[in-house]
Design an enzyme around this catalytic site. Structure first.
Site, PDB file in Angstrom:
ATOM      1  N   HIS A  99      -0.146   6.330   6.416  1.00  0.00           N
ATOM      2  CA  HIS A  99       0.314   6.136   5.035  1.00  0.00           C
ATOM      3  C   HIS A  99       0.663   7.482   4.407  1.00  0.00           C
ATOM      4  O   HIS A  99       0.203   8.532   4.858  1.00  0.00           O
ATOM      5  CB  HIS A  99      -0.762   5.443   4.194  1.00  0.00           C
ATOM      6  CG  HIS A  99      -0.785   3.967   4.353  1.00  0.00           C
ATOM      7  ND1 HIS A  99      -1.224   3.361   5.498  1.00  0.00           N
ATOM      8  CD2 HIS A  99      -0.425   2.958   3.507  1.00  0.00           C
ATOM      9  CE1 HIS A  99      -1.140   2.039   5.348  1.00  0.00           C
ATOM     10  NE2 HIS A  99      -0.645   1.782   4.159  1.00  0.00           N
ATOM     11  N   SER A 132       0.806  -1.224   0.000  1.00  0.00           N
ATOM     12  CA  SER A 132       0.000   0.000   0.000  1.00  0.00           C
ATOM     13  C   SER A 132       0.839   1.275   0.000  1.00  0.00           C
ATOM     14  O   SER A 132       0.368   2.327  -0.440  1.00  0.00           O
ATOM     15  CB  SER A 132      -0.939   0.015   1.207  1.00  0.00           C
ATOM     16  OG  SER A 132      -0.213  -0.148   2.417  1.00  0.00           O
TER      17      SER A 132
END
Length: 305
Positions: free
Chosen positions: A281, A56
């Site tokens: 993230h 990811s």
């Protein structure tokens, strides 16, 4: 050499020179120095077949525009930026959120095995993998859950040392041969490709300070988790060197933009994001920073530090 080397078969053919110590924090990485392979340029003005493999951090979940909902893949992730900048003639982004090294060989939902994208005429491959193999998501959840029990202490570090050694250091040591097998499989499928192993960006303050409750880790767990990420990146660097691949440092270029910083300054979102990105993230700025690091590595030429 077969093009698709299965992990089990590869492990029998070659051992990885790594020892995981049993003492607390024991993780000894030993890698032979590698002589760079002969130059094989990748750049502007030539046909380039580029393949991106990764998890990811590569795919860019929630960053506009999402082009593959199943893999949480953005068209503004760092591989897409690199492909546009280098003006490649063919680009395949096989990265997928949640991927582990095993997903190089097996389908991940509707996403085919990532190694399927690598062909004999592939010129450039970037690989960013290993975070999910060590349990990145569960580590964050565990450490956040334990923080309230000892806000000023290190409950997470103690949790991962209950067996008498640092479990996360062991996880990293055990992931090294898995990444090694991935890189050998890439080399088998694309023997002339330039292969770049991309490290993970700076998630937490490099000085070891914390920002509870914005990032809900106990104060002394911040330096422990920082050191764990640095150990992961060191492992990736050494495995890349062992396989005559190139390592791309994304930690250094992103220092000062970790998830504890103010929204205008951070390139990694905290557990409650304020910008389009998944918790813990990179944002679009984070992906751009990683792209810049990859491009700088490409511009240096193969094998040049």
């Amino acid at each position: 050499m077969a093009n698709d080397t299965h992990p089990g078969e590869a492990a029998r053919r070659r051992s990885w020179p790594l020892t995981a110590g049993a003492a607390l924090g024991g993780c000894v990485l030993v890698a032979a120095s590698a002589v760079p392979a002969s130059a094989h340029g990748v750049g502007h003005g030539r046909d380039t077949q580029y393949v991106s493999l990764g998890d990811s951090y590569t795919s860019g979940p929630l960053i506009p525009q999402q082009v593959d909902a199943a893999c949480a893949r953005s068209d503004h992730n760092y591989p897409s930026i690199v492909a546009a900048e280098r003006e490649v003639t063919a680009f395949k982004d096989a990265s997928c959120g949640g991927a582990t090294t095993e997903d190089m060989w097996k389908p991940q939902g509707t996403n085919p095995p990532q190694l399927n994208a690598v062909q004999r005429d592939t010129d450039l491959v970037t690989v960013q993998i290993g975070g999910n193999d060590i349990g990145f998501g569960s580590i964050i959840a565990t450490c956040a859950g334990l923080s309230s029990t000892d806000v000023t202490g290190n409950p997470c570090q103690r949790h991962y040392a209950t067996s008498g050694f640092d479990q996360l250091a062991l996880n990293i040591a055990q992931t090294a041969p898995k990444v090694d097998r991935v890189l050998r499989a890439v080399r088998a499928k694309a023997p002339h490709a330039r292969v770049l192993v991309v490290g993970y960006p700076d998630l937490l303050p490099d000085d070891g300070s914390g920002c509870y409750p914005s990032v809900p880790f106990a104060s002394k767990d911040f330096p422990y988790l920082r050191d764990t990420e640095k150990r992961l990146n060191l492992m990736l660097r050494l495995v890349a060197q062992w396989n005559h691949a190139e390592y791309v440092d994304t930690y250094g270029p992103t220092q000062g933009h970790d998830m504890c910083k103010a929204p205008a300054d951070r390139w990694i979102e905290p557990l409650q994001p304020a910008s389009p990105a998944a918790p813990a993230h990179p944002t679009a700025k984070g992906e751009q920073a990683m792209a810049s690091a990859v491009l700088a590595r490409l511009d240096k030429g193969r094998g040049r530090d």
